[in-house]
Design a protein around this motif. Sequence first.
Motif, mmCIF file in Angstrom:
data_model
loop_
_atom_site.group_PDB
_atom_site.id
_atom_site.type_symbol
_atom_site.label_atom_id
_atom_site.label_comp_id
_atom_site.label_asym_id
_atom_site.label_seq_id
_atom_site.Cartn_x
_atom_site.Cartn_y
_atom_site.Cartn_z
ATOM 1 N N HIS A 97 -8.439 117.835 34.239
ATOM 2 C CA HIS A 97 -7.718 117.192 33.138
ATOM 3 C C HIS A 97 -8.245 115.785 32.830
ATOM 4 C CE1 HIS A 97 -4.762 120.398 33.869
ATOM 5 N NE2 HIS A 97 -4.236 120.104 32.687
ATOM 6 N N TYR A 98 -8.581 115.018 33.869
ATOM 7 C CA TYR A 98 -8.963 113.622 33.652
ATOM 8 C C TYR A 98 -10.471 113.407 33.735
ATOM 9 C CZ TYR A 98 -4.082 112.110 33.949
ATOM 10 O OH TYR A 98 -2.749 111.907 33.713
ATOM 11 N N GLY A 99 -11.250 114.480 33.812
ATOM 12 C CA GLY A 99 -12.692 114.348 33.902
ATOM 13 C C GLY A 99 -13.337 113.998 32.568
ATOM 14 N N GLN A 100 -14.611 113.649 32.600
ATOM 15 C CA GLN A 100 -15.303 113.236 31.385
ATOM 16 C C GLN A 100 -15.403 114.372 30.369
ATOM 17 O OE1 GLN A 100 -16.446 109.973 30.666
ATOM 18 N NE2 GLN A 100 -16.388 110.974 28.667
ATOM 19 N N TRP A 101 -15.627 115.591 30.850
ATOM 20 C CA TRP A 101 -15.749 116.718 29.934
ATOM 21 C C TRP A 101 -14.464 116.909 29.138
ATOM 22 C CZ3 TRP A 101 -13.952 121.637 28.719
ATOM 23 C CH2 TRP A 101 -14.845 122.454 28.003
ATOM 24 N N LEU A 102 -13.321 116.790 29.821
ATOM 25 C CA LEU A 102 -12.029 116.936 29.129
ATOM 26 C C LEU A 102 -11.743 115.743 28.227
ATOM 27 C CD1 LEU A 102 -9.828 119.187 29.167
ATOM 28 C CD2 LEU A 102 -11.612 119.418 30.887
ATOM 29 N N ASN A 103 -12.126 114.543 28.654
ATOM 30 C CA ASN A 103 -11.954 113.383 27.775
ATOM 31 C C ASN A 103 -12.729 113.570 26.486
ATOM 32 O OD1 ASN A 103 -10.491 110.692 28.726
ATOM 33 N ND2 ASN A 103 -11.162 111.808 30.549
ATOM 34 N N ASN A 104 -13.924 114.114 26.594
ATOM 35 C CA ASN A 104 -14.711 114.400 25.394
ATOM 36 C C ASN A 104 -13.987 115.407 24.504
ATOM 37 O OD1 ASN A 104 -16.690 112.705 26.381
ATOM 38 N ND2 ASN A 104 -18.002 114.360 27.148
ATOM 39 N N HIS A 105 -13.350 116.390 25.139
ATOM 40 C CA HIS A 105 -12.618 117.398 24.371
ATOM 41 C C HIS A 105 -11.421 116.792 23.636
ATOM 42 C CE1 HIS A 105 -10.133 120.811 23.261
ATOM 43 N NE2 HIS A 105 -9.154 120.237 23.938
ATOM 44 N N TYR A 106 -10.626 115.979 24.326
ATOM 45 C CA TYR A 106 -9.446 115.396 23.692
ATOM 46 C C TYR A 106 -9.840 114.594 22.457
ATOM 47 C CZ TYR A 106 -7.338 116.399 28.274
ATOM 48 O OH TYR A 106 -6.909 116.999 29.428
ATOM 49 N N LEU A 107 -10.930 113.837 22.569
ATOM 50 C CA LEU A 107 -11.414 113.062 21.429
ATOM 51 C C LEU A 107 -11.893 113.991 20.319
ATOM 52 C CD1 LEU A 107 -12.143 110.425 20.067
ATOM 53 C CD2 LEU A 107 -14.299 110.407 21.361
ATOM 54 N N TYR A 108 -12.598 115.032 20.700
ATOM 55 C CA TYR A 108 -13.075 116.012 19.715
ATOM 56 C C TYR A 108 -11.895 116.635 18.960
ATOM 57 C CZ TYR A 108 -15.114 120.382 17.934
ATOM 58 O OH TYR A 108 -15.500 121.430 17.139
ATOM 59 N N ALA A 109 -10.825 116.986 19.685
ATOM 60 C CA ALA A 109 -9.659 117.613 19.058
ATOM 61 C C ALA A 109 -8.977 116.671 18.077
ATOM 62 C CB ALA A 109 -8.667 118.065 20.135
ATOM 63 N N VAL A 110 -8.851 115.397 18.449
ATOM 64 C CA VAL A 110 -8.204 114.414 17.578
ATOM 65 C C VAL A 110 -9.042 114.171 16.320
ATOM 66 C CG1 VAL A 110 -7.524 111.994 17.383
ATOM 67 C CG2 VAL A 110 -6.909 113.300 19.423
ATOM 68 N N LYS A 111 -10.364 114.051 16.490
ATOM 69 C CA LYS A 111 -11.244 113.828 15.337
ATOM 70 C C LYS A 111 -11.270 115.045 14.419
ATOM 71 C CE LYS A 111 -15.194 111.710 16.281
ATOM 72 N NZ LYS A 111 -16.452 111.346 17.013
ATOM 73 N N LYS A 112 -11.307 116.218 15.009
ATOM 74 C CA LYS A 112 -11.298 117.442 14.208
ATOM 75 C C LYS A 112 -9.982 117.572 13.446
ATOM 76 C CE LYS A 112 -13.974 120.390 14.270
ATOM 77 N NZ LYS A 112 -15.111 120.755 13.383
ATOM 78 N N ALA A 113 -8.863 117.253 14.101
ATOM 79 C CA ALA A 113 -7.557 117.307 13.433
ATOM 80 C C ALA A 113 -7.499 116.329 12.268
ATOM 81 C CB ALA A 113 -6.443 117.004 14.438
ATOM 82 N N GLU A 124 0.054 117.209 28.731
ATOM 83 C CA GLU A 124 -0.827 117.451 29.884
ATOM 84 C C GLU A 124 -2.241 116.915 29.664
ATOM 85 O OE1 GLU A 124 2.451 120.117 29.645
ATOM 86 O OE2 GLU A 124 0.593 120.582 28.581
ATOM 87 N N ALA A 125 -2.406 116.015 28.721
ATOM 88 C CA ALA A 125 -3.734 115.446 28.465
ATOM 89 C C ALA A 125 -3.909 114.163 29.278
ATOM 90 C CB ALA A 125 -3.908 115.171 26.972
ATOM 91 N N VAL A 126 -5.055 113.526 29.121
ATOM 92 C CA VAL A 126 -5.333 112.287 29.840
ATOM 93 C C VAL A 126 -4.440 111.163 29.307
ATOM 94 C CG1 VAL A 126 -7.127 111.470 28.254
ATOM 95 C CG2 VAL A 126 -7.231 110.842 30.681
ATOM 96 N N ARG A 127 -4.156 110.202 30.177
ATOM 97 C CA ARG A 127 -3.380 109.034 29.734
ATOM 98 C C ARG A 127 -4.164 108.285 28.657
ATOM 99 N NH1 ARG A 127 -2.364 108.907 35.318
ATOM 100 N NH2 ARG A 127 -4.118 107.492 35.661
ATOM 101 N N PRO A 128 -3.514 107.878 27.585
ATOM 102 C CA PRO A 128 -4.223 107.171 26.508
ATOM 103 C C PRO A 128 -4.699 105.787 26.953
ATOM 104 C CG PRO A 128 -2.062 107.941 25.789
ATOM 105 C CD PRO A 128 -2.104 108.083 27.272
ATOM 106 N N THR A 129 -5.720 105.312 26.296
ATOM 107 C CA THR A 129 -6.275 103.984 26.575
ATOM 108 C C THR A 129 -6.444 103.195 25.285
ATOM 109 O OG1 THR A 129 -8.497 104.937 26.496
ATOM 110 C CG2 THR A 129 -7.476 104.727 28.666
ATOM 111 N N GLY A 130 -5.541 103.389 24.338
ATOM 112 C CA GLY A 130 -5.631 102.679 23.070
ATOM 113 C C GLY A 130 -6.315 103.472 21.981
ATOM 114 N N ASN A 137 -3.913 109.356 13.841
ATOM 115 C CA ASN A 137 -3.313 110.693 13.827
ATOM 116 C C ASN A 137 -3.001 111.179 15.236
ATOM 117 O OD1 ASN A 137 -6.221 111.010 14.190
ATOM 118 N ND2 ASN A 137 -5.875 113.216 14.039
ATOM 119 N N LEU A 138 -3.457 110.454 16.270
ATOM 120 C CA LEU A 138 -2.993 110.704 17.637
ATOM 121 C C LEU A 138 -1.636 110.031 17.755
ATOM 122 C CD1 LEU A 138 -3.416 111.792 20.496
ATOM 123 C CD2 LEU A 138 -4.608 109.668 21.054
ATOM 124 N N ILE A 139 -0.602 110.755 17.364
ATOM 125 C CA ILE A 139 0.705 110.144 17.142
ATOM 126 C C ILE A 139 1.518 110.000 18.420
ATOM 127 C CG2 ILE A 139 1.953 112.288 16.626
ATOM 128 C CD1 ILE A 139 3.278 110.751 14.298
#
Length: 354
Positions: A97-113, A124-130, A137-139
């Motif tokens: 969940h907190y690895g770099q590969w998943l961090n890349n995914h969370y960003l990809y999902a937000v940008k795609k959305a 269940e995603a990584v803790r936000p960092t701003g 849109n990451l509400i």
Amino acid sequence: LDQVLVEGWNEGWEDWFGKSKDYVFDFVTPYPDFDVKMLNEYARSKGVKLMMHHETSGSVRNYERHMDKAYQFMADNGYNAVKSGYVGDMIPRGEHHYGQWLNNHYLYAVKKAADYKICVNAHEAVRPTGLSRTYPNLIGNESARGTEYEAFGGSKPFHTTLLPFNRLIGGPMDYTPGIFDTKLDFMGDLPHGQVQTTLAKQLALYVTLYSPLQMAADLVENYEKHMDAFQFIKDVAVDWDDSKYIEAEPGDYITVARKAKGTGNWFVGGITDENARTANFTLDFLEPGKQYVATLYADGKDADYKENPTSYQIRKGIVTGKTKMSVKEARSGGFALSLIEATPADKKTVKKWR
């Protein structure tokens, strides 16, 4: 309420949890009894929307495979927000969940959305960092133990007094507050089979825990039993022009006042840990010379988070910036206070606060 979230609407839920399957959901196929077109039309007729839910079951690779199609399905059917979930061990194996590969995914999902004008509330995603400052849109994110863990995970009463000082520093949190019926029969004899809170404390969380997306997370029938208390959930804002942290000791208590965005109205929330206490403060953050109708939702005299969590009392009166408040908080209790600018009619009909 602006939207209604429906989980379990799409095919695959009978075979998802703990199965470690790469392909479970396609995020576009509803069960036969969930008529997407009809329900969205009905929602629109009532002036609300449906909120989408995407549970990945940990198969992030599968979610990315279907993401464009899933977001297009949302756009075609009038959805503008999604709650995504990442329950379980990650697929591909070896990712976390907190690895770099998943961090890349969370960003990809937000940008795609964002390409589809869709807001994201990731659980269940990584803790936000701003990140929400760049991608608004990451509400909201869960990304810490939410309300459900108070019952089946054993989170302690002090948990919500800590979150403003750690988890919430990185961005808004969807804690899913607003639980009125705290004792969960289906938990059986588990020692922590109830939410560790009073009803009044649940109201306070709408102010102490910041999120521009707030849930009313209990059953409708539980709210119908306490519509006078539910009024605070109807009134409270979800975004703010100003915030004042009146008093706090991390792990023990916190009292916060916030000015509703675009208005002159203020809301105050105060919570405590497993120890009862009295919150004492002055309403000196209010605009000088103005009068406000104060409605206080506080623990009842016999309130207790274990023995009598639904005991509460409501008081109303005219206040100013010079008014001093003293509010008793039960064990794991709290209070919520709305401060609405008084109208000429209010000044004639509502008594002065005493």
